[in-house]
Design an enzyme around this catalytic site. Structure first.
Site, PDB file in Angstrom:
ATOM      1  N   HIS A 137      -3.533  -5.714   1.204  1.00  0.00           N
ATOM      2  CA  HIS A 137      -2.785  -5.714   2.513  1.00  0.00           C
ATOM      3  C   HIS A 137      -2.786  -7.341   2.812  1.00  0.00           C
ATOM      4  O   HIS A 137      -3.619  -7.894   3.678  1.00  0.00           O
ATOM      5  CB  HIS A 137      -3.430  -5.009   3.524  1.00  0.00           C
ATOM      6  CG  HIS A 137      -3.554  -3.482   3.552  1.00  0.00           C
ATOM      7  ND1 HIS A 137      -2.381  -2.937   4.263  1.00  0.00           N
ATOM      8  CD2 HIS A 137      -3.952  -2.641   2.941  1.00  0.00           C
ATOM      9  CE1 HIS A 137      -2.509  -1.474   3.961  1.00  0.00           C
ATOM     10  NE2 HIS A 137      -3.684  -1.371   3.305  1.00  0.00           N
ATOM     11  N   GLU A 151      -1.110  -8.334   5.171  1.00  0.00           N
ATOM     12  CA  GLU A 151      -1.281  -8.816   6.588  1.00  0.00           C
ATOM     13  C   GLU A 151      -2.560  -8.601   7.139  1.00  0.00           C
ATOM     14  O   GLU A 151      -2.881  -9.103   8.273  1.00  0.00           O
ATOM     15  CB  GLU A 151      -0.204  -7.681   7.431  1.00  0.00           C
ATOM     16  CG  GLU A 151      -0.785  -6.292   7.681  1.00  0.00           C
ATOM     17  CD  GLU A 151      -0.962  -5.509   6.429  1.00  0.00           C
ATOM     18  OE1 GLU A 151      -0.693  -5.978   5.314  1.00  0.00           O
ATOM     19  OE2 GLU A 151      -1.245  -4.171   6.610  1.00  0.00           O
ATOM     20  N   CYS A 210       0.872  -1.351  -0.066  1.00  0.00           N
ATOM     21  CA  CYS A 210       0.146   0.016  -0.204  1.00  0.00           C
ATOM     22  C   CYS A 210       0.751   1.263  -0.040  1.00  0.00           C
ATOM     23  O   CYS A 210       1.477   1.567  -0.975  1.00  0.00           O
ATOM     24  CB  CYS A 210      -1.051  -0.028   0.990  1.00  0.00           C
ATOM     25  SG  CYS A 210      -2.281   1.031   1.076  1.00  0.00           S
TER      26      CYS A 210
END
Lengths: 750, 229
Positions: B203, B205, B86
């Site tokens: 993302h 994560e 990002c």
């Protein structure tokens, strides 16, 4: 004293006389400014205080009740959550983007000052009906305000990294000239590391950290304590500008000095700026404060002591620090690129002494500023409009085409999906959001890795509600219902409700009818809180939400926004809002045999164009039964959604509209009542659950045992079609079309 | 394996990334301040999401001029692994470690949602646990994810297998409706020529634990481990 000067400070002549009496002399200009800000409605609660005393505030799990920057409840033996809601209504009409953004920033710092890592935000918004744009006189269009507020919330929340995980958006003309922006934040902390806004010793240094002070927002608190008129535009400089990048660094810096044990107390700079923070700090510490304004880092040249004291520049915090730690605190603040300075110290004088370049510019007893603000027992009178609204009889309503009415209600901006709004908010940063926006309650894990490390196996469920229409039609019962509704949204996830925070948005308190509404609603809310054992642990009051037009005054509906917080043993156990599988049975539980009433409903407003009717008492005993039933059987209940805005049919349809799948429904509702009353009633305590066929008999027997209404009304089907038999009526409709109406209506209007 | 997560002022997915590597992957991980340059002992540097320096200038610009980013350039030159998520992707393009640029979303609004992605090249250090054409579901959350690159460079990147991920629908179709931000050819993630530097808007994560709705991000994170082992 010139009344014009007094009125510029929001003070009356009576109040001025009281000041002279309290301090034994005439105040100077700086001192008058301090009184003006601290004695404003916004800071002193002078009209509302007596009524707030009725709220229950204690329970064994409450670690901090009202009176601090936020309330705190424990979650397990190690961890707690801090939370609070606050209004930013007035700035958001004048300057929607920054008004809303600073509302988010302010509430995040409130949570931070308790020593908590802010982990989620909610926003409860009320606007005028965008379908009326272009038709109003002297009042702005709603659409640009909606866009500005939503972008402002996203701008601040997304950047600072606190996920916005839920909220409400309601549209009604009463809010056109006075939108409501209520911002909520929740933080997580270790139970034994709660910080408070106080020093522990005389001689401790007061360190100011964050952004430099500018001329923005001078007199914000006074502005927030007056009604709106066409002159409000000239108040634009009173609105503060938010800087989430500074805010983010302030969060990290504050948590670092707390983690390292370098500070003993913390307070954010909010309403009334420096004057407010330092005097409240002194009052809570039961000490005096001596401050040196020349030490305050400034953004603009030539600021006067008056301006420095009353500026509401954002992103500033005040720490109480032992002398030996001052250097280290300043060093850490500077490493984050923040301004930091020792601006004063605590004393044993109980006075607020303000110096500027060696000259004493103010010297006031702290008690006079903080504790001796006037408290008004304002006159109260039952509003006249109630006679008319109470006389409403639903039997006089013309019959309507039910299929069309369903379509109309689910596409009303208040009922329709708020996806357009929450897509603009980062709702996942922090990787704790287990149940995301679009459900009755958000579910958040209690975990964090750095500053501080927190690792609870539990989770919290959070939901906000505030149906002003109900409160308008019956402040006592409506107030009660708003609390019940928020708490119900939490318990239907299977969570145990713990406490609430509230933001009381009201009209002009000098109007006895408005004050009567306030007294009644707070009583109703307090009674509900007491019966549900969910104390009020923090909150805020916003009065003067009134629009003054050349020919009339428009007061908003009395609107208490309630956010309820509950605890779940395991986030995995959270009951979803959406149906899970075809073949599952749709069951309604609760007051399933009660006569339906469409008074005050969205249906009445959208389809019949009227807001009327009396509000029947809510059955809290039934709520408790449902709460226990859902909690005990949470592993068998595959989805749960409660009946509220939009009535039973909305509560049945919405769970079929999951993000990636549309289910069909085959339903048979037996009733002797008019089908529109049955489908659109919002007044019965009913929860729509879905369960698998094999669990149905067991659950039905369980419900019978507890005398809890339990009716299987149909099944979830694969083909996205609605088949509904109700009484003698039959309705067939396409679920894809209904979903598309529900999903896209708001987006299309905006 | 030793991971370093860059911390720029305003990064806000740094701790999330750190937590996933420590608690889910159970690998060695440290946070690295943006003023540091001693990073040779790491095997992989992650530039996390967020709003470095508030993104008040063009996103990623200021962060690309910090000492740490300077060191990351040398680190990448040595062939070590660098991944930008990002805002991290924005920093990598601003630092010219990756071609192209990330412009504001075509609709002008921030967008946060779960997004389907198609793996275009499974033969990289970041996707070797995927199959070509595999569909991943990973959240996005950004205001400036509209990837742009000139046609010549794009052709070269395509020929060289540098287009790693594209936005798609749930069946893997690359359509305009499935494009959340206006990116050219639905591009969601690209690598440099050597494939040791990878940038993506989604993302991973946030997609590493089933309780959050998807574990597909682990395909990417575990690929890094596999490559290094």
């Amino acid at each position: 004293m010139d009344e014009k000067i007094l009125s510029a400070h929001g003070l009356t002549l009576e109040e001025y006389k009281r000041i002279v009496q309290l301090i034994g002399r005439e105040p100077n200009e700086v001192e008058l400014g301090i009184f003006g800000a601290l004695w404003s409605e916004h800071c002193s609660y002078k009209s509302s205080k007596p009524f707030l005393k009725v709220f229950p505030t204690e329970a064994p799990w409450v670690l901090q009740g009202p009176g601090e920057n936020a309330g705190v409840v424990e979650i397990d033996d190690k961890y707690a959550v801090a939370f609070k809601i606050e209004s930013h209504n007035h700035p958001s009409y004048i300057e929607p983007f920054h008004g809303a953004a600073t509302g988010v920033g302010g509430i995040i710092r409130d949570i931070l000052s308790m020593g908590a890592r802010p982990v989620c935000a909610f926003d409860s918004l009320r606007f005028g009906d965008p379908r009326n744009d272009g038709k109003r006189n002297s009042i702005k269009d709603a659409k640009p305000i909606v866009h500005g507020v939503v972008e402002g919330i996203g701008f601040y929340g997304n950047c600072i990294g606190v996920p916005t995980v839920g909220g409400e958006v309601v549209f009604d003309e009463v809010y056109a000239g006075n939108p409501l922006v209520n911002a909520f934040c929740l933080g997580i902390l270790k139970k034994d590391r709660i910080f408070r806004a106080r020093a522990t010793k005389v001689g401790q240094k007061m360190v100011m950290v964050g952004s430099a002070t500018g001329r923005d927002g001078i007199h914000g608190a006074t502005m927030a304590s007056a009604e709106f008129s066409e002159e409000s535009e000239s108040k634009r400089p009173n609105v503060q500008i938010g800087d989430p990048f500074f805010g983010k660094r302030l969060v990290e810096c504050t948590l670092e000095v707390m983690e390292k044990g370098l500070i003993v107390g913390c307070q954010d700079f909010g309403a009334a700026g420096f004057a407010g923070s330092t005097s409240e700090f002194g009052a809570k510490s039961k000490m005096g404060v001596r401050v040196y304004l020349e030490n305050v880092p400034l953004r603009e040249e030539g600021m006067t002591p008056y301006e420095i004291l009353l500026s509401e520049s954002q992103e500033r915090m005040l720490y109480a620090v032992d002398e030996e730690n001052v250097e280290e605190v300043l060093k850490i603040a500077k490493s984050y690129g923040l301004e930091a300075a020792v601006i004063g110290e605590t004393t044993d004088t109980n006075r607020m002494e303000v110096f500027y370049k060696g000259e004493k510019v103010a010297d006031l007893p702290i008690s006079a500023i903080v504790d001796d603000a006037p408290v008004y027992n304002r006159p109260r009178k039952e509003p006249e409009y109630l006679q008319k609204t109470r006389s409403f009889e639903q039997s006089t309503l013309p019959e309507v085409n039910i299929k069309e009415a369903i379509r109309k209600v689910i596409s009303s901006p208040t009922i329709a999906s708020k996806e357009w709004v929450y897509r603009q908010y980062d709702h996942e940063v922090g990787i704790n959001t287990v149940v995301k926006p679009g459900s009755d309650a958000a579910v958040i894990r209690i975990k964090w890795a750095v500053k501080p490390e927190i690792n609870s196996e539990k989770a919290v469920a959070v939901s906000s509600d505030g149906n002003g229409r109900w409160v308008y039609l019956d402040p006592y019962e409506g107030g009660k219902r708003v609390v019940v509704e928020a708490v119900r949204n939490v318990y239907i996830t299977g969570a145990k409700p713990l406490a609430i925070t509230d933001c009381l948005n009201w009209g002009n308190p000098e109007n006895p009818e408005i004050m009567w509404q306030f007294e009644q609603a707070t009583k109703g809310m307090a009674d509900a809180c007491r019966q549900l054992n969910t104390p009020v642990i923090s909150g805020n009051v916003s009065l003067y939400n009134e629009t003054v037009l050349p020919d009339k005054r428009i007061n908003i509906y009395p609107t208490p926004t309630v956010v309820a917080v509950g605890v779940l043993d395991r986030p995995e156990d959270a009951i979803p809002s959406f149906y899970q599988e075809e073949g599952d049975f749709v069951v309604i539980i609760g007051e399933t045999d009660k006569q339906p009433i469409v008074n005050g409903s969205e249906y009445l407003k959208e389809v019949h164009g009227t807001v009327s009717g009396s509000i029947p008492p809510v059955n809290i005993e039934m709520e408790k039964k449902m709460m226990a039933f859902i909690h005990e059987n949470r592993k068998m209940i595959k989805s749960a959604h409660d009946v509220s805005d939009g009535g039973l049919i909305t509560a049945i349809l919405e769970p079929a509209f999951a993000e990636e799948k549309t289910f069909g429904l085959d339903l048979q509702i037996e009733t002797y009542h008019r089908p529109d009353f049955e489908l659109f009633d919002e007044m019965r305590s009913i929860v729509v659950i879905s369960v698998s066929k094999s669990d149905l008999p067991f659950l039905e027997a369980k419900a019978k045992e507890k005398a809890l209404g339990f009716k299987a009304i149909g099944q979830v089907t694969k083909e996205p079609e609605l088949h509904l038999k109700i009484g003698n009526y039959e309705i067939a409709d396409s679920m894809e079309e209904l979903k598309s109406l529900w999903k896209n209506s708001l987006k299309n209007i905006l | 394996m030793k991971f370093g997560v860059a911390v720029y002022p305003g990064s806000n997915c740094d701790y999330d990334t750190y937590r996933v590597i420590r608690d889910v992957l159970k690998e060695d991980v440290q946070l690295i301040d943006y003023r540091r340059t001693d990073i040779d002992h790491y095997d992989c540097i992650i530039l996390p999401g967020g709003f470095s320096f508030g993104d008040y200038l063009r996103p990623g610009t200021l962060a690309s001029h910090t000492p740490l980013t300077g060191a990351i350039k040398d680190f990448a030159k040595k062939g070590k692994l660098v991944i930008g998520i990002c805002n991290g992707f924005q920093i990598l393009t601003e630092a010219h470690l990756l071609p192209g640029a990330l412009m504001p979303n075509i609709h002008g609004k921030f967008v946060c949602r779960h997004q389907y992605l198609r793996v275009e090249n499974a033969d990289t250090p970041f996707t070797n646990q995927c199959e070509e054409g595999q569909i991943l579901k990973i959240p996005i959350a950004h205001h400036d994810g509209n990837y742009f690159v000139d046609e010549d460079t794009l052709r070269k990147m395509e020929d060289n297998g540098q287009i790693i991920l594209r936005y798609c629908d749930e069946f893997g179709n690359i359509t305009e409706e499935a494009n959340p931000n206006g990116s050219i050819r639905n591009i969601a993630g690209v690598s440099n020529e050597k494939k040791n530097v990878f940038g993506l808007m989604p993302h991973p994560e946030r997609a590493s634990e089933s309780i959050l709705g998807t574990e597909d991000g682990l395909y990417i994170l575990r690929s890094i481990l596999e490559y290094h082992s």
